[in-house]
Design an enzyme around this catalytic site. Structure first.
Site, PDB file in Angstrom:
ATOM      1  N   ASP A  21       4.557   1.052  12.136  1.00 31.31           N
ATOM      2  CA  ASP A  21       3.335   0.413  11.629  1.00 31.31           C
ATOM      3  C   ASP A  21       3.172  -1.018  12.132  1.00 31.31           C
ATOM      4  O   ASP A  21       2.155  -1.642  11.861  1.00 31.31           O
ATOM      5  CB  ASP A  21       3.322   0.405  10.094  1.00 31.31           C
ATOM      6  CG  ASP A  21       3.196   1.797   9.536  1.00 31.31           C
ATOM      7  OD1 ASP A  21       3.433   1.977   8.337  1.00 31.31           O
ATOM      8  OD2 ASP A  21       2.881   2.721  10.319  1.00 31.31           O
ATOM      9  N   ARG A  49       0.379  15.151  12.418  1.00 33.05           N
ATOM     10  CA  ARG A  49       0.926  14.806  11.093  1.00 33.05           C
ATOM     11  C   ARG A  49       1.018  16.029  10.180  1.00 33.05           C
ATOM     12  O   ARG A  49       0.320  16.158   9.178  1.00 33.05           O
ATOM     13  CB  ARG A  49       0.097  13.684  10.483  1.00 33.05           C
ATOM     14  CG  ARG A  49       0.058  12.497  11.435  1.00 33.05           C
ATOM     15  CD  ARG A  49      -0.589  11.295  10.861  1.00 33.05           C
ATOM     16  NE  ARG A  49       0.301  10.672   9.861  1.00 33.05           N
ATOM     17  CZ  ARG A  49      -0.107   9.635   9.135  1.00 33.05           C
ATOM     18  NH1 ARG A  49      -1.321   9.182   9.257  1.00 33.05           N
ATOM     19  NH2 ARG A  49       0.708   9.100   8.249  1.00 33.05           N
ATOM     20  N   LYS A  76       0.853  -1.204   0.000  1.00 30.09           N
ATOM     21  CA  LYS A  76       0.000   0.000   0.000  1.00 30.09           C
ATOM     22  C   LYS A  76       0.882   1.244   0.000  1.00 30.09           C
ATOM     23  O   LYS A  76       0.674   2.170  -0.773  1.00 30.09           O
ATOM     24  CB  LYS A  76      -0.887  -0.008   1.232  1.00 30.09           C
ATOM     25  CG  LYS A  76      -1.531   1.331   1.573  1.00 30.09           C
ATOM     26  CD  LYS A  76      -2.451   1.270   2.760  1.00 30.09           C
ATOM     27  CE  LYS A  76      -1.781   1.513   4.062  1.00 30.09           C
ATOM     28  NZ  LYS A  76      -1.437   2.901   4.368  1.00 30.09           N
ATOM     29  N   ASN A  77       1.907   1.240   0.857  1.00 30.47           N
ATOM     30  CA  ASN A  77       2.711   2.457   1.021  1.00 30.47           C
ATOM     31  C   ASN A  77       3.747   2.653  -0.072  1.00 30.47           C
ATOM     32  O   ASN A  77       4.430   3.666  -0.107  1.00 30.47           O
ATOM     33  CB  ASN A  77       3.348   2.475   2.413  1.00 30.47           C
ATOM     34  CG  ASN A  77       2.294   2.677   3.492  1.00 30.47           C
ATOM     35  OD1 ASN A  77       1.140   2.966   3.186  1.00 30.47           O
ATOM     36  ND2 ASN A  77       2.676   2.493   4.745  1.00 30.47           N
TER      37      ASN A  77
HETATM   38  C1  EPZ Z   1       4.217   7.123   6.039  1.00 34.97           C
HETATM   39  O1  EPZ Z   1       3.442   8.207   6.561  1.00 34.97           O
HETATM   40  C2  EPZ Z   1       3.288   5.925   6.006  1.00 34.97           C
HETATM   41  N1  EPZ Z   1       2.160   6.193   5.117  1.00 34.97           N
HETATM   42  C3  EPZ Z   1       2.786   5.612   7.421  1.00 34.97           C
HETATM   43  O2  EPZ Z   1       2.006   4.424   7.343  1.00 34.97           O
HETATM   44  C4  EPZ Z   1       3.996   5.340   8.320  1.00 34.97           C
HETATM   45  O3  EPZ Z   1       3.547   5.126   9.630  1.00 34.97           O
HETATM   46  C5  EPZ Z   1       4.951   6.541   8.278  1.00 34.97           C
HETATM   47  O4  EPZ Z   1       5.328   6.820   6.896  1.00 34.97           O
HETATM   48  C6  EPZ Z   1       6.233   6.287   9.075  1.00 34.97           C
HETATM   49  O5  EPZ Z   1       6.861   5.148   8.588  1.00 34.97           O
HETATM   50  C7  EPZ Z   1       2.355   6.099   3.767  1.00 34.97           C
HETATM   51  O6  EPZ Z   1       3.436   5.797   3.292  1.00 34.97           O
HETATM   52  C8  EPZ Z   1       1.154   6.372   2.900  1.00 34.97           C
HETATM   53  P1  EPZ Z   1       6.305  10.598   7.990  1.00 34.97           P
HETATM   54  P2  EPZ Z   1       4.030   9.716   6.521  1.00 34.97           P
HETATM   55  O7  EPZ Z   1       6.185  11.811   7.154  1.00 34.97           O
HETATM   56  O8  EPZ Z   1       4.757   9.940   5.260  1.00 34.97           O
HETATM   57  C9  EPZ Z   1       6.502  13.993  11.254  1.00 34.97           C
HETATM   58  C10 EPZ Z   1       0.153   3.064   7.715  1.00 34.97           C
HETATM   59  O9  EPZ Z   1      -0.285   2.552   8.757  1.00 34.97           O
HETATM   60  N2  EPZ Z   1       6.450  14.923  10.116  1.00 34.97           N
HETATM   61  O10 EPZ Z   1       7.541   9.753   7.911  1.00 34.97           O
HETATM   62  O11 EPZ Z   1       2.921  10.629   6.875  1.00 34.97           O
HETATM   63  C11 EPZ Z   1       5.143  13.318  11.472  1.00 34.97           C
HETATM   64  O12 EPZ Z   1       4.319  14.155  12.264  1.00 34.97           O
HETATM   65  C12 EPZ Z   1       0.611   4.516   7.709  1.00 34.97           C
HETATM   66  O13 EPZ Z   1       0.273   2.455   6.606  1.00 34.97           O
HETATM   67  C13 EPZ Z   1       6.660  16.274  10.340  1.00 34.97           C
HETATM   68  O14 EPZ Z   1       6.878  16.704  11.474  1.00 34.97           O
HETATM   69  O15 EPZ Z   1       5.063   9.633   7.743  1.00 34.97           O
HETATM   70  C14 EPZ Z   1       5.504  12.042  12.170  1.00 34.97           C
HETATM   71  O16 EPZ Z   1       5.640  12.300  13.556  1.00 34.97           O
HETATM   72  C15 EPZ Z   1       0.379   5.170   9.057  1.00 34.97           C
HETATM   73  N3  EPZ Z   1       6.596  17.144   9.302  1.00 34.97           N
HETATM   74  C16 EPZ Z   1       6.886  11.697  11.593  1.00 34.97           C
HETATM   75  O17 EPZ Z   1       7.370  12.896  10.952  1.00 34.97           O
HETATM   76  C17 EPZ Z   1       6.355  16.723   8.009  1.00 34.97           C
HETATM   77  O18 EPZ Z   1       6.329  17.568   7.083  1.00 34.97           O
HETATM   78  C18 EPZ Z   1       6.848  10.585  10.567  1.00 34.97           C
HETATM   79  O19 EPZ Z   1       6.015  11.024   9.519  1.00 34.97           O
HETATM   80  C19 EPZ Z   1       6.135  15.338   7.793  1.00 34.97           C
HETATM   81  C20 EPZ Z   1       6.198  14.458   8.856  1.00 34.97           C
END
Ligand code: EPZ
Length: 411
Positions: free
Chosen positions: A300, A117, A19-20
């Protein structure tokens, strides 16, 4: 969804495509107006929503024999709010639309179950490439007549920000370096997909990704990687139920952290030519887990592991370092008799002999999967409300688990 307990999962299960990986790949398809085919696409709601969003933007999409056929380019640059609010991954169309159309307007994310997020790192990257960013009335508008390559340092190795900036940079003038980039396998898969359309990306999978901008991207025919989190979920389910299953269509390299923690907890994990066997014959040993960006233990998989460790002989500790609010499943596990205490981002799980079935609620897809695992082990049946969350990211999960000996029914 009604989950009868005291099940020991036995047999074989096939993992679907990731999915991701597919969600950013679908967004990246907007970078080219030519025909693209993406194969082995699972029938899950998040994919349907992003596909509808891309169709709304003007791209012609056909879904036949599990492949998505795209032709034509986007003619709009403002995805509809009612689709954007459904899944956060809608943000991934910002990079491609900014690069391809020179302008994009997306409504800012509502909070979701696992935290605020933000997308500040995405926007920081777009600005570094020369875009102007305005936030008005809950929307974010990014504009750039031309994007220019630049160095972008990510304060945190954000998966989405890395993907969005990589997509925007692919059509910029000049070369972009993303430093402190995310290392996830889904980033590598996205880079491979984009390179198959003529992008020039090197270093994906390392913490510095180099993107040399090109004039345009062309057509491709691509099969995404298997879903490592779906695979990990079945591995943990086998260990939790003291079952014995073979998981097919998997890349063991992507699951090293999950395998390591399963072995530490007394489960057995055997890898042989493209599939993994998981079984357990001894008591579950408590372990310490801290979720980290890849290749650390994946956030995850945190909820699923917590359900499993609720049955360990002793106390485990889980620290959730990626999201600030990803313990929504704790309250539900407590209703099933688990003994868990949380303090900020740390949970202490005091193992108990068995869980008891209860009426519980899925708050996000991984929490829902955790409740299914807990329910399969419990005394009595578990009724999971809001189980549609689970279907967002697990293709045919009821059929797959029933194929392993469960007897789950949707009610
Ligand atoms: C991806 O989300 C995945 N989703 C998530 O899977 C996964 O949990 C996450 O990566 C971490 O591995 C998809 O790929 C569609 P991040 P994403 O940006 O990209 C902070 C699932 O269950 N952050 O790495 O949103 C954020 O708040 C889902 O399949 C900022 O601060 O994750 C978080 O605390 C859930 N500023 C951390 O980084 C930003 O601009 C990780 O977020 C972006 C993120």
């Amino acid at each position: 969804m009604l989950v009868p307990g005291k099940v020991r999962l036995m047999g074989e299960v096939e993992v679907s495509s990731s999915k991701n990986a597919i969600l950013p790949i679908l967004a990246a398809s907007l970078l080219s107006d030519e025909t693209k085919i993406i194969k082995n696409v699972p029938d899950i709601r998040d994919v349907t929503v992003i596909t509808e969003l891309i169709q709304y933007l003007g791209v012609k999409v056909d879904y036949r024999d599990r492949s998505l056929h795209f032709s034509g380019g986007a003619v709009r640059e403002t995805p509809p709010y009612e689709l954007v609010r459904l899944i956060r991954a809608s943000f991934l169309v910002m990079g491609p639309l900014l690069a391809k159309k020179g302008s994009v307007r997306v409504s800012l994310p509502g909070g979701c179950a696992i935290g605020t997020r933000p997308i500040d790192l995405h926007l920081k990257g777009f600005e570094a490439l020369g875009a102007s960013i305005n936030v008005t009335g809950g929307d974010v508008i990014a504009k750039a007549n031309q994007l220019y390559g630049n160095h972008v340092y990510l304060d945190y190795p954000s998966v989405g920000a890395t993907e969005n900036i990589m997509m925007a940079a692919s059509l910029a003038q000049g070369t972009t370096y993303i430093e402190n980039a995310a290392l996830e396998p889904e980033i590598v898969d996205l880079a491979n997909f984009m390179n198959s359309m003529g992008a020039r990306i090197t270093g994906a999978g390392s913490n510095v990704i180099k993107i040399e901008g090109v004039e345009k991207l062309s057509s491709t025919d691509y099969s995404p990687i298997p879903d490592r989190i779906e695979a990990g979920t079945y591995m943990v389910a086998a260990a939790a139920t003291a079952g014995d299953i073979i998981i097919k269509n998997i890349i063991p390299e992507h699951l090293k952290a999950v395998t390591a923690k399963l072995l530490e907890s007394n489960a057995i994990v055997e890898e042989n030519n493209g599939h993994i066997r998981v079984y357990r014959q001894q008591d579950i040993k408590p372990v310490y887990i801290k979720t980290q960006p890849y290749p650390g233990f994946p956030t995850d998989m945190q909820a699923q592991f917590m359900a499993y460790l609720s049955l360990a002989r002793g106390s485990s500790v889980i620290t959730e370092s990626v999201f600030e609010n990803r313990f929504m499943h704790v309250a539900e596990l407590l209703r099933m008799g688990a003994k868990i205490k949380t303090e900020g981002r740390t949970a202490i799980i005091k193992g108990c002999r068995e869980l008891t079935g209860a009426r519980v609620r899925a708050t996000d897809l991984r929490a829902g999967a955790a409740l299914m695992i807990a329910g399969l082990t419990a005394r009595g049946s578990t009724n999971i409300m809001n189980s549609e969350h689970i279907d967002r990211g697990y293709e045919n999960i009821v059929a797959k688990l029933n194929g392993l000996g469960a007897n789950i029914r949707r009610v």
